[in-house]
Design an enzyme around this catalytic site. Structure first.
Site, PDB file in Angstrom:
ATOM      1  N   THR A 179      12.932   5.545  10.442  1.00  0.00           N
ATOM      2  CA  THR A 179      13.945   4.594  10.894  1.00  0.00           C
ATOM      3  C   THR A 179      13.701   3.242  10.248  1.00  0.00           C
ATOM      4  O   THR A 179      12.569   2.758  10.223  1.00  0.00           O
ATOM      5  CB  THR A 179      13.887   4.475  12.433  1.00  0.00           C
ATOM      6  N   HIS A 210       4.540  -9.959   2.712  1.00  0.00           N
ATOM      7  CA  HIS A 210       3.647 -10.991   3.253  1.00  0.00           C
ATOM      8  C   HIS A 210       2.940 -11.834   2.203  1.00  0.00           C
ATOM      9  O   HIS A 210       2.210 -12.760   2.552  1.00  0.00           O
ATOM     10  CB  HIS A 210       2.650 -10.379   4.248  1.00  0.00           C
ATOM     11  N   THR A 235       0.840  -1.208   0.000  1.00  0.00           N
ATOM     12  CA  THR A 235       0.000   0.000   0.000  1.00  0.00           C
ATOM     13  C   THR A 235       0.870   1.251   0.000  1.00  0.00           C
ATOM     14  O   THR A 235       0.646   2.185  -0.769  1.00  0.00           O
ATOM     15  CB  THR A 235      -0.942  -0.020   1.223  1.00  0.00           C
ATOM     16  N   CYS A 259      -9.126  -6.992   0.924  1.00  0.00           N
ATOM     17  CA  CYS A 259      -9.283  -5.613   1.383  1.00  0.00           C
ATOM     18  C   CYS A 259     -10.684  -5.087   1.115  1.00  0.00           C
ATOM     19  O   CYS A 259     -11.115  -4.146   1.747  1.00  0.00           O
ATOM     20  CB  CYS A 259      -8.261  -4.705   0.702  1.00  0.00           C
TER      21      CYS A 259
HETATM   22  C1  LIG Z   1      -2.135  -6.266  -5.987  1.00  0.00           C
HETATM   23  C2  LIG Z   1      -1.976  -5.756  -4.585  1.00  0.00           C
HETATM   24  N1  LIG Z   1      -1.454  -4.538  -4.383  1.00  0.00           N
HETATM   25  C3  LIG Z   1      -1.276  -4.040  -3.154  1.00  0.00           C
HETATM   26  C4  LIG Z   1      -1.628  -4.757  -2.038  1.00  0.00           C
HETATM   27  C5  LIG Z   1      -1.402  -4.156  -0.678  1.00  0.00           C
HETATM   28  O1  LIG Z   1      -0.218  -4.662  -0.106  1.00  0.00           O
HETATM   29  P1  LIG Z   1       0.023  -4.562   1.478  1.00  0.00           P
HETATM   30  O2  LIG Z   1      -0.944  -5.513   2.110  1.00  0.00           O
HETATM   31  O3  LIG Z   1       1.446  -4.959   1.676  1.00  0.00           O
HETATM   32  O4  LIG Z   1      -0.210  -3.140   1.872  1.00  0.00           O
HETATM   33  C6  LIG Z   1      -2.198  -6.035  -2.189  1.00  0.00           C
HETATM   34  C7  LIG Z   1      -2.649  -6.808  -1.001  1.00  0.00           C
HETATM   35  O5  LIG Z   1      -3.731  -7.356  -0.985  1.00  0.00           O
HETATM   36  C8  LIG Z   1      -2.357  -6.547  -3.498  1.00  0.00           C
HETATM   37  O6  LIG Z   1      -2.871  -7.771  -3.715  1.00  0.00           O
END
Ligand SMILES: Cc1ncc(COP(=O)(O)O)c(C=O)c1O
Length: 400
Positions: A241, A205, A69, A337
């Site tokens: 940091t 992750h 993100t 999400c």
């Molecule tokens: C294509 C994509 N972009 C961005 C993200 C967001 O990554 P993070 O969970 O590390 O913020 C995800 C997570 O679901 C994703 O699948």
């Protein structure tokens, strides 16, 4: 428990747990000049080199962040602001409507607050952006484009984009391309240098690393305005940091994921194909969304090897998900999400499906712990689960 939601997050690799724990036990701010600080800095720089080596980048092109993100926000906002600072008329952002919300919402925020103009890039029925679509969108006015952002692989339906070709189209006009490669790294071949992209997002992750750490690969010559201001870490682009333990964990995970990628892709694609085949034999009107995965894109598969996205007509995705959950099977209706919000997936709508056809969607995503037994578990229950979900939907519409 049958865990088939690796695209949401995948179990941390044991080697990562060990590396993170060992690093966490040591004190030291990587910006401090004393011995502990220098030792922390050494670990960060070794990790930077390992990430660069695994992904075909130069170490100086690796900027550590808190994850996908943040990298998406930084790339899109930072490139947009820098390009506009050079030339006020560069307001257009070219982006397909099926990006992850970390890109989509950033672009929409810039449109709402900083005069950005969004040009939505059309996708085909599989959700793929074609080079001629991008070329036509640029041709409307090459001088007013700030940036292009196209994901390497889609998180819901697993379609892989021809990123190298798209970057070439942008470069003909000097336009930078950012790609969200969160689902691609470790799943398909990703070489930053060879791809020609200017900025690439990935996160720990999704590949066996910790949550809360990721990176943005960024070409040296591309100007990016920081969104976090402070100590000037990471080329002054990302202050804060450094999370030494997280970074060591990220590097350990990326190295392992890239090393075993080819064998894992073959193994997972075979498991995935069996899952799809057997589900469709039991539920003949189930429909696979996205690319059937029979062709290639840029030396890799045209669909993520672990992705099976199916639609079950006459069902609600959420009721399928809950019925499977009660059988010990964990999957997703789409992006984790946006799950929980009862709306058809923006990805399926962008691919041209109507609201009715976009219902009843389930994403099974396989990963490094997946086995034949996981496929067996789904196959054993999918028939009765779909029948119950259909009864529930029929009863719901009678009640309305
Ligand atoms: C294509 C994509 N972009 C961005 C993200 C967001 O990554 P993070 O969970 O590390 O913020 C995800 C997570 O679901 C994703 O699948």
């Amino acid at each position: 428990m049958t865990y088939l939601d690796h695209a949401a997050t995948t179990p941390v690799l044991p080697a990562v747990v060990t590396a993170v724990a060992a690093t966490m036990g040591k004190v030291g701010n990587a910006s401090s000049l004393h011995g502990s600080g220098r030792e922390a800095r050494r670990r960060v720089e070794e990790s930077r080199e390992a990430v660069a080596e695994a992904l075909g980048a130069r170490p100086s092109e690796v900027l550590f962040t808190s994850g996908g993100t943040e990298s998406d926000n930084l790339a899109v906002t930072g490139i947009y602001r820098a390009r506009r600072r050079e030339d006020r008329s560069r307001r257009r952002i070219l982006v397909p409507a099926l990006e992850h919300h970390a890109v989509l919402d950033t672009v929409e925020y810039l449109a709402g607050t900083e005069d950005a103009v969004i040009s939505w890039l059309e996708v085909d029925d599989y959700g793929r952006v074609h080079a001629d679509t991008l070329a036509a969108a640029i041709a409307e006015n090459p001088a007013d484009v700030a940036l292009i952002s196209v994901m390497w692989a889609n998180n819901e339906v697993g379609t892989v984009n021809p990123i190298r070709e798209l970057a070439q189209v942008g470069h003909r006009h000097g336009i930078p391309l950012h790609t969200d490669a969160v689902q691609a790294v470790g799943a398909v071949p990703v070489d930053f240098g060879r791809s020609g992209v200017d900025a690439l997002t990935f996160t720990g992750h999704k590949l066996g690393g910790p949550v809360g750490v990721g990176a943005l690969l960024l070409r040296r010559e591309l100007a990016v305005e920081p969104i976090l201001h402070g100590g000037g870490q990471e080329r002054g682009v990302r202050s804060g940091t450094l999370d030494v333990a997280g970074i060591v964990g990220l590097a350990t995970a990326v190295t392992a994921a890239v090393r075993r990628r080819s064998d894992e892709a073959t193994r997972l694609a075979a498991l995935r194909d069996r899952l799809v085949r057997e589900i469709c034999a039991i539920v003949p009107d189930a429909v696979l969304s996205g690319d059937p995965g029979c062709s290639g894109v840029d030396g890799g598969p045209s669909r993520l090897p672990g992705n099976a996205h199916l639609r079950f007509p006459g069902c609600e995705g959420d009721s399928l998900l809950m019925l499977l959950d009660s059988e010990g099977i964990e999957c997703s209706t789409g992006s984790a999400c946006t799950a929980g919000v009862a709306r058809p997936s923006h990805v399926l709508l962008a691919m041209g499906l109507n609201e009715t056809d976009a219902r009843g969607a389930l994403r099974f995503s396989l990963g490094h712990t997946s086995t034949e037994a996981d496929v067996d578990a789904v196959v054993a229950v999918i028939g009765p689960v779909v029948a119950r979900a259909r009864q529930a939907m029929a009863a719901g519409s009678r009640g309305r």
